[in-house]
Design a protein around this motif. Structure first.
Motif, PDB file in Angstrom:
ATOM      1  N   LYS A 186       0.838  -1.206   0.000  1.00 52.53           N
ATOM      2  CA  LYS A 186       0.000   0.000   0.000  1.00 52.53           C
ATOM      3  C   LYS A 186       0.870   1.252   0.000  1.00 52.53           C
ATOM      4  O   LYS A 186       0.597   2.215  -0.728  1.00 52.53           O
ATOM      5  CB  LYS A 186      -0.909   0.024   1.226  1.00 52.53           C
ATOM      6  CG  LYS A 186      -2.027  -0.976   1.217  1.00 52.53           C
ATOM      7  CD  LYS A 186      -2.793  -0.882   2.530  1.00 52.53           C
ATOM      8  CE  LYS A 186      -3.797  -1.998   2.677  1.00 52.53           C
ATOM      9  NZ  LYS A 186      -4.474  -1.960   3.977  1.00 52.53           N
ATOM     10  N   LEU A 187       1.907   1.246   0.829  1.00 59.14           N
ATOM     11  CA  LEU A 187       2.789   2.414   0.913  1.00 59.14           C
ATOM     12  C   LEU A 187       3.506   2.658  -0.410  1.00 59.14           C
ATOM     13  O   LEU A 187       3.611   3.791  -0.871  1.00 59.14           O
ATOM     14  CB  LEU A 187       3.798   2.230   2.052  1.00 59.14           C
ATOM     15  CG  LEU A 187       3.244   2.310   3.469  1.00 59.14           C
ATOM     16  CD1 LEU A 187       4.302   1.920   4.480  1.00 59.14           C
ATOM     17  CD2 LEU A 187       2.703   3.695   3.768  1.00 59.14           C
TER      18      LEU A 187
ATOM     19  N   SER B 152       1.030   4.017  -2.921  1.00 58.99           N
ATOM     20  CA  SER B 152       0.646   5.377  -2.557  1.00 58.99           C
ATOM     21  C   SER B 152       1.713   6.373  -2.951  1.00 58.99           C
ATOM     22  O   SER B 152       1.426   7.402  -3.567  1.00 58.99           O
ATOM     23  CB  SER B 152       0.384   5.471  -1.052  1.00 58.99           C
ATOM     24  OG  SER B 152      -0.716   4.685  -0.687  1.00 58.99           O
TER      25      SER B 152
ATOM     26  N   ILE C 234      -2.560   8.558   2.570  1.00 57.40           N
ATOM     27  CA  ILE C 234      -2.265   7.964   3.879  1.00 57.40           C
ATOM     28  C   ILE C 234      -3.412   8.140   4.861  1.00 57.40           C
ATOM     29  O   ILE C 234      -3.738   7.225   5.617  1.00 57.40           O
ATOM     30  CB  ILE C 234      -0.949   8.560   4.446  1.00 57.40           C
ATOM     31  CG1 ILE C 234       0.216   8.266   3.500  1.00 57.40           C
ATOM     32  CG2 ILE C 234      -0.668   8.038   5.841  1.00 57.40           C
ATOM     33  CD1 ILE C 234       0.454   6.807   3.201  1.00 57.40           C
TER      34      ILE C 234
ATOM     35  N   TRP D 195      -6.272   5.139   2.653  1.00 59.22           N
ATOM     36  CA  TRP D 195      -5.884   3.916   3.359  1.00 59.22           C
ATOM     37  C   TRP D 195      -6.123   3.968   4.864  1.00 59.22           C
ATOM     38  O   TRP D 195      -6.019   2.941   5.535  1.00 59.22           O
ATOM     39  CB  TRP D 195      -4.410   3.592   3.090  1.00 59.22           C
ATOM     40  CG  TRP D 195      -4.122   3.307   1.655  1.00 59.22           C
ATOM     41  CD1 TRP D 195      -3.413   4.100   0.796  1.00 59.22           C
ATOM     42  CD2 TRP D 195      -4.533   2.165   0.888  1.00 59.22           C
ATOM     43  NE1 TRP D 195      -3.355   3.525  -0.447  1.00 59.22           N
ATOM     44  CE2 TRP D 195      -4.033   2.323  -0.417  1.00 59.22           C
ATOM     45  CE3 TRP D 195      -5.267   1.022   1.185  1.00 59.22           C
ATOM     46  CZ2 TRP D 195      -4.244   1.394  -1.415  1.00 59.22           C
ATOM     47  CZ3 TRP D 195      -5.476   0.094   0.178  1.00 59.22           C
ATOM     48  CH2 TRP D 195      -4.966   0.287  -1.096  1.00 59.22           C
TER      49      TRP D 195
ATOM     50  N   LEU E 284      -4.264   4.984   7.287  1.00 59.09           N
ATOM     51  CA  LEU E 284      -3.107   4.461   8.016  1.00 59.09           C
ATOM     52  C   LEU E 284      -2.664   5.384   9.143  1.00 59.09           C
ATOM     53  O   LEU E 284      -1.900   4.971  10.015  1.00 59.09           O
ATOM     54  CB  LEU E 284      -1.944   4.229   7.044  1.00 59.09           C
ATOM     55  CG  LEU E 284      -2.202   3.196   5.947  1.00 59.09           C
ATOM     56  CD1 LEU E 284      -1.068   3.186   4.941  1.00 59.09           C
ATOM     57  CD2 LEU E 284      -2.402   1.812   6.558  1.00 59.09           C
TER      58      LEU E 284
ATOM     59  N   ALA F 271       7.856  11.225   2.935  1.00 57.36           N
ATOM     60  CA  ALA F 271       7.761   9.814   2.557  1.00 57.36           C
ATOM     61  C   ALA F 271       8.577   8.952   3.523  1.00 57.36           C
ATOM     62  O   ALA F 271       8.107   7.902   3.991  1.00 57.36           O
ATOM     63  CB  ALA F 271       8.255   9.620   1.128  1.00 57.36           C
TER      64      ALA F 271
ATOM     65  N   VAL G  71       6.824   8.950   7.046  1.00 58.29           N
ATOM     66  CA  VAL G  71       5.580   8.161   7.022  1.00 58.29           C
ATOM     67  C   VAL G  71       5.916   6.675   6.968  1.00 58.29           C
ATOM     68  O   VAL G  71       5.355   5.864   7.710  1.00 58.29           O
ATOM     69  CB  VAL G  71       4.679   8.577   5.839  1.00 58.29           C
ATOM     70  CG1 VAL G  71       3.570   7.564   5.611  1.00 58.29           C
ATOM     71  CG2 VAL G  71       4.080   9.956   6.077  1.00 58.29           C
ATOM     72  N   GLY G  72       6.843   6.299   6.080  1.00 61.55           N
ATOM     73  CA  GLY G  72       7.242   4.892   5.970  1.00 61.55           C
ATOM     74  C   GLY G  72       7.839   4.364   7.259  1.00 61.55           C
ATOM     75  O   GLY G  72       7.534   3.240   7.689  1.00 61.55           O
TER      76      GLY G  72
ATOM     77  N   LEU H  85       5.064   3.873   9.887  1.00 58.75           N
ATOM     78  CA  LEU H  85       4.090   2.807   9.629  1.00 58.75           C
ATOM     79  C   LEU H  85       4.706   1.422   9.463  1.00 58.75           C
ATOM     80  O   LEU H  85       4.051   0.426   9.759  1.00 58.75           O
ATOM     81  CB  LEU H  85       3.260   3.148   8.385  1.00 58.75           C
ATOM     82  CG  LEU H  85       2.371   4.379   8.522  1.00 58.75           C
ATOM     83  CD1 LEU H  85       1.720   4.713   7.195  1.00 58.75           C
ATOM     84  CD2 LEU H  85       1.312   4.159   9.592  1.00 58.75           C
TER      85      LEU H  85
ATOM     86  N   GLY I 150       9.768   0.206   5.498  1.00 51.37           N
ATOM     87  CA  GLY I 150       8.749   1.156   5.055  1.00 51.37           C
ATOM     88  C   GLY I 150       9.355   2.468   4.612  1.00 51.37           C
ATOM     89  O   GLY I 150       8.933   3.060   3.611  1.00 51.37           O
TER      90      GLY I 150
ATOM     91  N   CYS J 251       8.877   3.720   0.818  1.00 46.98           N
ATOM     92  CA  CYS J 251       8.194   4.997   0.569  1.00 46.98           C
ATOM     93  C   CYS J 251       9.100   5.983  -0.153  1.00 46.98           C
ATOM     94  O   CYS J 251       8.654   6.679  -1.074  1.00 46.98           O
ATOM     95  CB  CYS J 251       7.694   5.594   1.882  1.00 46.98           C
ATOM     96  SG  CYS J 251       6.309   4.706   2.598  1.00 46.98           S
TER      97      CYS J 251
END
Length: 194
Positions: free
Chosen positions: A8-9, A12, A35, A39, A41, A66, A69-70, A73, A78, A82
């Protein structure tokens, strides 16, 4: 490593990299949409905090966002996924556009396309700024003008920073560090008074 969230990441941030015309600030509403809205998240509060941190760290805000966020999560994998997703499509497109721009730069259609993209970039940046401003001033994403929903310290800091930026042309680092120090002190002093 949770493969569905990694997938998903990656998807996205591949979309963010592909459609964020206009630079890093134009990517913020796209990241928020993927995000927070699509999703689910993160909450908007968590997202705003990560954008604040991404703004304070060196480097382009879209790549910083990015990465943060990665990391938040899905940890280090991640963050890598990302970041790669965010830069892969712009890298490929920049190579292609650079080739064709230098080949056809004197063609009037190129200048027309570039001038038509400018208003879209300004609207994307404005949308991102208004989202974060609304979250900073009110206790939620929705604008509610009830007095108990206003964050008076943040409103005061916003107008002081805006005045300092316009009047004295202070740099972003000075404003961020100064408002961080003043805000922290105010949050320790105000609860002690009330």
């Amino acid at each position: 490593m949770n493969m569905p969230i990694i997938f998903k990441l990656f998807l996205s941030f591949l979309q963010v990299g592909l459609f964020s015309v206009g630079g890093g600030y134009a990517a913020i509403p796209l990241i928020q949409n993927q995000i927070v809205n699509v999703w689910h998240l993160m909450t908007m509060d968590e997202f705003a905090d990560l954008i604040t941190i991404a703004e304070m760290t060196p480097g382009p805000i879209s790549i910083n966002s990015a990465t943060f966020v990665g990391m938040r999560l899905a940890g280090i994998p991640g963050a890598i996924i990302c970041t790669v997703g965010c830069i892969l499509m712009p890298f490929i497109l920049c190579l292609l556009l650079a080739y064709y721009y230098y080949k056809y730069r004197d063609f009037s259609g190129v200048q027309t396309v570039l001038s038509c993209l400018r208003p879209a970039v300004v609207s994307l940046i404005s949308c991102a700024g208004l989202s974060i401003l609304t979250l900073a001033i009110f206790h939620n994403e929705q604008v509610d003008f009830a007095l108990d929903n206003l964050k008076f310290i943040e409103i005061g800091l916003f107008f002081i920073c805006l005045y300092l930026l316009r009047r004295f042309k202070l740099g972003a680092i000075q404003i961020i560090l100064g408002s961080g120090v003043v805000g922290t002190l105010l949050y320790f002093v105000v609860p002690a008074i009330t």
